[in-house]
Write a protein that holds these residues in place. Structure first.
Motif, PDB file in Angstrom:
ATOM      1  N   MET A 131       0.832  -1.197   0.000  1.00 57.64           N
ATOM      2  CA  MET A 131       0.000   0.000   0.000  1.00 57.64           C
ATOM      3  C   MET A 131       0.869   1.251   0.000  1.00 57.64           C
ATOM      4  N   GLY A 132       1.964   1.235   0.759  1.00 58.70           N
ATOM      5  CA  GLY A 132       2.872   2.378   0.770  1.00 58.70           C
ATOM      6  C   GLY A 132       3.464   2.646  -0.599  1.00 58.70           C
ATOM      7  N   TRP A 133       3.912   1.586  -1.272  1.00 51.70           N
ATOM      8  CA  TRP A 133       4.460   1.758  -2.624  1.00 51.70           C
ATOM      9  C   TRP A 133       3.394   2.255  -3.596  1.00 51.70           C
ATOM     10  N   ALA A 134       2.198   1.683  -3.530  1.00 47.67           N
ATOM     11  CA  ALA A 134       1.129   2.104  -4.436  1.00 47.67           C
ATOM     12  C   ALA A 134       0.762   3.571  -4.204  1.00 47.67           C
ATOM     13  N   ALA A 135       0.601   3.943  -2.927  1.00 49.24           N
ATOM     14  CA  ALA A 135       0.209   5.320  -2.610  1.00 49.24           C
ATOM     15  C   ALA A 135       1.309   6.310  -2.970  1.00 49.24           C
ATOM     16  N   GLY A 136       2.572   5.887  -2.879  1.00 43.09           N
ATOM     17  CA  GLY A 136       3.664   6.780  -3.221  1.00 43.09           C
ATOM     18  C   GLY A 136       3.927   6.872  -4.709  1.00 43.09           C
ATOM     19  N   LEU A 137       3.798   5.750  -5.418  1.00 41.70           N
ATOM     20  CA  LEU A 137       4.078   5.749  -6.850  1.00 41.70           C
ATOM     21  C   LEU A 137       3.014   6.495  -7.642  1.00 41.70           C
ATOM     22  N   PHE A 138       1.762   6.450  -7.166  1.00 42.07           N
ATOM     23  CA  PHE A 138       0.685   7.070  -7.947  1.00 42.07           C
ATOM     24  C   PHE A 138       0.893   8.572  -8.125  1.00 42.07           C
ATOM     25  N   PRO A 139       1.124   9.377  -7.046  1.00 39.80           N
ATOM     26  CA  PRO A 139       1.359  10.807  -7.286  1.00 39.80           C
ATOM     27  C   PRO A 139       2.662  11.076  -8.020  1.00 39.80           C
ATOM     28  N   GLY A 140       3.655  10.189  -7.825  1.00 41.02           N
ATOM     29  CA  GLY A 140       4.897  10.364  -8.580  1.00 41.02           C
ATOM     30  C   GLY A 140       4.661  10.205 -10.074  1.00 41.02           C
ATOM     31  N   GLY A 141       3.926   9.154 -10.459  1.00 42.70           N
ATOM     32  CA  GLY A 141       3.606   8.958 -11.870  1.00 42.70           C
ATOM     33  C   GLY A 141       2.726  10.059 -12.411  1.00 42.70           C
ATOM     34  N   LEU A 142       1.788  10.534 -11.581  1.00 43.70           N
ATOM     35  CA  LEU A 142       0.910  11.620 -12.006  1.00 43.70           C
ATOM     36  C   LEU A 142       1.710  12.897 -12.244  1.00 43.70           C
ATOM     37  N   ALA A 143       2.714  13.163 -11.382  1.00 47.31           N
ATOM     38  CA  ALA A 143       3.551  14.346 -11.561  1.00 47.31           C
ATOM     39  C   ALA A 143       4.378  14.240 -12.846  1.00 47.31           C
ATOM     40  N   VAL A 144       4.935  13.055 -13.110  1.00 48.86           N
ATOM     41  CA  VAL A 144       5.701  12.866 -14.350  1.00 48.86           C
ATOM     42  C   VAL A 144       4.802  13.075 -15.559  1.00 48.86           C
ATOM     43  N   ALA A 177       4.489  12.105  -2.749  1.00 49.18           N
ATOM     44  CA  ALA A 177       4.745  10.669  -2.888  1.00 49.18           C
ATOM     45  C   ALA A 177       5.477  10.117  -1.667  1.00 49.18           C
ATOM     46  N   VAL A 178       6.510  10.834  -1.202  1.00 48.39           N
ATOM     47  CA  VAL A 178       7.273  10.347  -0.046  1.00 48.39           C
ATOM     48  C   VAL A 178       6.406  10.347   1.209  1.00 48.39           C
ATOM     49  N   PHE A 179       5.687  11.450   1.444  1.00 46.30           N
ATOM     50  CA  PHE A 179       4.858  11.545   2.644  1.00 46.30           C
ATOM     51  C   PHE A 179       3.772  10.472   2.653  1.00 46.30           C
ATOM     52  N   VAL A 180       3.029  10.363   1.567  1.00 42.73           N
ATOM     53  CA  VAL A 180       1.924   9.408   1.517  1.00 42.73           C
ATOM     54  C   VAL A 180       2.446   7.981   1.537  1.00 42.73           C
ATOM     55  N   GLY A 181       3.564   7.740   0.842  1.00 45.12           N
ATOM     56  CA  GLY A 181       4.104   6.380   0.825  1.00 45.12           C
ATOM     57  C   GLY A 181       4.513   5.899   2.207  1.00 45.12           C
ATOM     58  N   VAL A 182       5.209   6.760   2.965  1.00 47.86           N
ATOM     59  CA  VAL A 182       5.627   6.367   4.318  1.00 47.86           C
ATOM     60  C   VAL A 182       4.424   6.217   5.234  1.00 47.86           C
ATOM     61  N   TRP A 183       3.500   7.176   5.161  1.00 49.16           N
ATOM     62  CA  TRP A 183       2.325   7.114   6.043  1.00 49.16           C
ATOM     63  C   TRP A 183       1.435   5.932   5.710  1.00 49.16           C
ATOM     64  N   ALA A 184       1.139   5.719   4.447  1.00 51.09           N
ATOM     65  CA  ALA A 184       0.230   4.631   4.060  1.00 51.09           C
ATOM     66  C   ALA A 184       0.808   3.265   4.364  1.00 51.09           C
TER      67      ALA A 184
END
Length: 347
Positions: A131-144, A177-184
């Motif tokens: 879940m942490g990876w999914a939550a962090g990768l999604f905004p990262g991919g959206l930003a790219v 991405a970092v904040f949400v990934g660590v928290w999630a």
């Protein structure tokens, strides 16, 4: 394309590992204790076996990971890794009784004394890492994806080598991405809480971009790309750390040598050797930020966080583009003004 791939990976993590972990956790929480008759039970019930502690182990001191050993078949020692077992070795000792609770063939919980500890094989929260990876990768991919879209739609018309639009979207995307990934991956108790929290963080990041956008756009229109120069007057002979990367004949000459009777580019920081002459009528016209249309865009100042800027100079009918730090052009403007007081220097 890269943004779509990253977002696809995030969705796959959410739909496969996270969903499987959530189903496993729900099944474990619904499981009931096995009946006393072994044949009446099954892998879906929780069985208990009593044992004694053979050894305890702490694998690290900074981020301790604890394990407990119990007697196994044939006199062997069976090690069981624990999860979130703070100070376990201080509370459990060799010879203490311990109860092992197993589900689907693995020990999920141990109880010793009056405390219960989850093992590393517990299904409770097993979806957290995915879940942490999914939550962090999604905004990262959206930003790219957003940066790529802006670059295709507006990048060709933007002269700056490093547009603030890409920096703003990328910075907010990475921080989110970092904040949400660590928290999630560690904070929420359920997948639903993780999704709601991640959605709130994404919304906050989007609002931050929308709030900053008009302010930065207005500042860019007012400021332009010119940089104010304050001429610094020094000794008659100076060596200044600026280069002309767009001219092949001056490649590898990172220092400008200013003397009362001559100008040169040098490979030596003292300016004593390795000199190649410059036109004597060189004058600094203005200093500005880098542009994509420069013959040498995206120049960085080595290990310094200060970006290089461009000095437009005239030498007769030719234009030379120098690259260096802003403070170096303050010295360059002062040195050239001292050589030719009749030539107006940029302000």
């Amino acid at each position: 394309m890269a943004g779509l791939v990253v977002m696809g990976v995030a969705l796959w993590l959410l739909l496969v590992p996270v969903a499987a972990g959530e189903r496993s956790e729900a099944a474990f929480q619904r499981a009931v204790p096995c009946p006393s008759a072994p044949a009446a039970g099954g892998p879906e019930c929780i069985s208990r076996s009593d044992s004694v502690i053979s050894w305890t182990r702490q694998d690290s001191h900074k981020n301790p990971a604890y394990s407990v050993a119990v007697p196994g078949p044939g006199g062997a020692v069976r090690w069981i890794a624990l999860k979130n077992a703070h100070a376990f070795t201080d509370r459990a000792h060799r010879g203490d009784s311990i109860a092992l609770y197993s589900w689907r063939g693995d020990v999920r919980t141990v109880v010793t004394g009056n405390r219960s500890y989850d093992t590393a094989r517990t299904p409770v929260g097993s979806w957290g890492t995915a879940m942490g990876w999914a939550a962090g990768l999604f905004p990262g991919g959206l930003a790219v994806l957003a940066c790529g879209w802006w670059w295709l739609a507006r990048g060709a018309a933007h002269r700056a080598a490093a547009p603030w639009q890409v920096g703003l979207i990328g910075t907010v995307g990475i921080v989110t991405a970092v904040f949400v990934g660590v928290w999630a991956g560690q904070g929420p108790v359920t997948v639903g809480q993780a999704l709601r929290g991640a959605g709130a963080a994404y919304t906050a990041g989007l609002l931050l971009v929308l709030l900053c956008w008009p302010f930065l756009a207005r500042r860019e229109r007012r400021r332009g790309d010119s940089i104010r120069v304050t001429p610094l007057h020094g000794p008659a002979e100076q060596v200044i750390a600026v280069s002309i990367p767009g001219e092949s004949r001056y490649a590898g000459f990172p220092y400008l040598v200013v003397r009362p009777d001559a100008l040169a580019m040098s490979t030596d920081p003292t300016g004593r050797v390795g000199c190649r002459p410059l036109p004597n009528d060189l004058s600094l016209v203005r200093v500005r930020r880098q542009r994509r249309t420069d013959p040498f865009p995206y120049i960085h100042a080595g290990r310094s966080i200060e970006p290089y800027v461009i000095g437009e100079c005239h030498a007769g009918e030719n234009t030379l583009l120098f690259a260096g730090k802003a403070k170096a052009f303050d010295r360059m403007a002062g040195a050239l003004a001292a050589r030719r007081p009749d030539v107006r220097q940029p302000a």
